[in-house]
Design an enzyme around this catalytic site. Structure first.
Site, PDB file in Angstrom:
ATOM      1  N   CYS A 105       0.745  -1.167   0.058  1.00 42.51           N
ATOM      2  CA  CYS A 105       0.082  -0.002  -0.232  1.00 42.51           C
ATOM      3  C   CYS A 105       0.713   1.363  -0.248  1.00 42.51           C
ATOM      4  O   CYS A 105       0.282   2.325  -0.431  1.00 42.51           O
ATOM      5  CB  CYS A 105      -0.829  -0.216   1.169  1.00 42.51           C
ATOM      6  SG  CYS A 105      -1.827  -1.667   1.086  1.00 42.51           S
ATOM      7  N   HIS A 242      -3.857   6.249   0.777  1.00 40.15           N
ATOM      8  CA  HIS A 242      -4.121   4.985   0.377  1.00 40.15           C
ATOM      9  C   HIS A 242      -5.433   4.478   0.735  1.00 40.15           C
ATOM     10  O   HIS A 242      -6.273   4.716   1.960  1.00 40.15           O
ATOM     11  CB  HIS A 242      -3.174   3.961   1.341  1.00 40.15           C
ATOM     12  CG  HIS A 242      -3.740   2.450   1.084  1.00 40.15           C
ATOM     13  ND1 HIS A 242      -3.964   1.617  -0.048  1.00 40.15           N
ATOM     14  CD2 HIS A 242      -3.983   1.548   2.058  1.00 40.15           C
ATOM     15  CE1 HIS A 242      -4.504   0.586   0.328  1.00 40.15           C
ATOM     16  NE2 HIS A 242      -4.549   0.245   1.549  1.00 40.15           N
ATOM     17  N   ASN A 272     -10.183  -1.898  -2.052  1.00 39.12           N
ATOM     18  CA  ASN A 272      -8.952  -1.672  -1.876  1.00 39.12           C
ATOM     19  C   ASN A 272      -8.053  -2.443  -2.845  1.00 39.12           C
ATOM     20  O   ASN A 272      -7.994  -3.739  -2.902  1.00 39.12           O
ATOM     21  CB  ASN A 272      -8.550  -2.405  -0.371  1.00 39.12           C
ATOM     22  CG  ASN A 272      -7.334  -2.056  -0.016  1.00 39.12           C
ATOM     23  OD1 ASN A 272      -6.202  -1.877  -0.857  1.00 39.12           O
ATOM     24  ND2 ASN A 272      -6.980  -2.095   1.407  1.00 39.12           N
TER      25      ASN A 272
END
Length: 315
Positions: A105, A242, A272
């Site tokens: 990430c 993120h 995500n």
């Protein structure tokens, strides 16, 4: 700095997940995470998505690329480096440098830092920074929690000499003590992973520990980055973190005291996508008019490793 984005064709909705896990209340999960659907691969690999993103780049720009850096935790093979395959598939010149780096990430921020360093040092003049992940390949079929969170994607960013003055100073950090809280202990992207799908070799995330790490460390890295760039949060026009999930982002926004209209949240239809979330958000923010030329944007990635990175760019 141009950003190009590619998603797989298949959409996995919460309604489909609800059919698979009848005992789970996905409406409640949807309300908390802010994710209604996500794009997932079937037969594609991360490389397939990466190549499609790169092929959106103008051929003249591709001809000037002299370094490829590829961020993935879904490599095509254990070896060779997937960046070498990207180089030849795109027909880039043989004098082009290329390598993979394994980060999640925070990966896009680290990629920007490397691209800037390579150009300033004279190692390269135009860098192709590619991110691509297919985490959904590594999630066990019974793991409804992580299937509700993660999606797949790839992005390609072209960074040249003209972009360097628009990329600020970086704050980067690592705490490997959290390594086992986000981990896959077996497999690789091109392998037939499902033939050896023991639970212990699949994706594992200790959500509560990751959440704790995030709330403790993200405000620190943001403040350090602001100091290094001689700015305050009031000088920032827009903030892109993120895109882990809406719940985490809401808590972070409040902790850092960022106004809601200056803070990006858009996980609703993509979930995500790990190292892709920041470049996806950059492209989306520009397309939607949320950021414009001259805006000062703070970028922050955090997660698996544990690893984090923050910088400020000017659009």
């Amino acid at each position: 700095m141009e950003v190009y984005v590619e998603f797989p064709e298949t959409t996995l909705t919460n309604a489909i997940l609800e059919e698979c896990y009848a005992e789970i209340d996905f409406k409640r999960i949807e309300k908390k995470l802010g994710i209604i659907s996500r794009r997932v691969v079937k037969d594609e690999t991360a490389l397939d998505l990466a190549l499609e993103a790169c092929r959106e780049i103008d051929r003249a720009d591709l001809g000037e690329i002299d370094f490829v850096i590829y961020c993935t935790q879904s490599p095509e093979y254990f070896l060779p480096s997937t960046a070498c395959i990207i180089q030849t598939k795109l027909g880039l010149k043989d004098s082009c440098g290329a390598f993979d780096y394994n980060l999640g990430c925070s990966g896009y921020i680290y990629g920007l830092a490397m691209a800037k360093s390579f150009i300033i040092s004279g190692v390269a003049s135009k860098v192709l920074l590619v991110t691509a992940e297919t985490y959904t390949k590594y999630i066990h079929p019974s793991d409804w929690s992580n299937r509700a969170i993660f999606g797949d994607a790839a992005t390609a960013s072209v960074i040249g000499k003209d972009d360097i003055d628009k990329i600020g100073e970086f704050d980067l950090g690592t705490d490997g003590k959290g390594a086992e809280n986000l981990i896959i202990k077996g497999g690789a992207g091109k392998a037939n992973f499902h033939q050896n799908f023991e639970r212990e070799n699949c994706f594992y995330m200790n959500g509560s520990e990751v959440f704790k790490f995030t709330l403790e460390n993200v405000p620190i890295t943001v403040n350090e980055c602001l100091k290094k760039n001689n700015k305050s949060i009031d000088d920032i026009d827009f903030v892109i973190f993120h895109q882990a999930n809406a719940y985490m982002l809401k808590n972070l926004r409040k902790k850092i005291s960022v106004p809601e209209d200056k803070f990006y949240v858009n996980v609703e239809t993509v979930g995500n996508t790990v190292s892709n979330t920041i470049p996806v958000a950059l492209k989306d923010s520009q397309d939607r008019g949320l950021i414009k030329s001259g805006d000062c944007v703070l970028l922050c990635g955090f997660g698996v490793g544990y690893s984090w990175g923050t910088t400020i760019i000017t659009i």
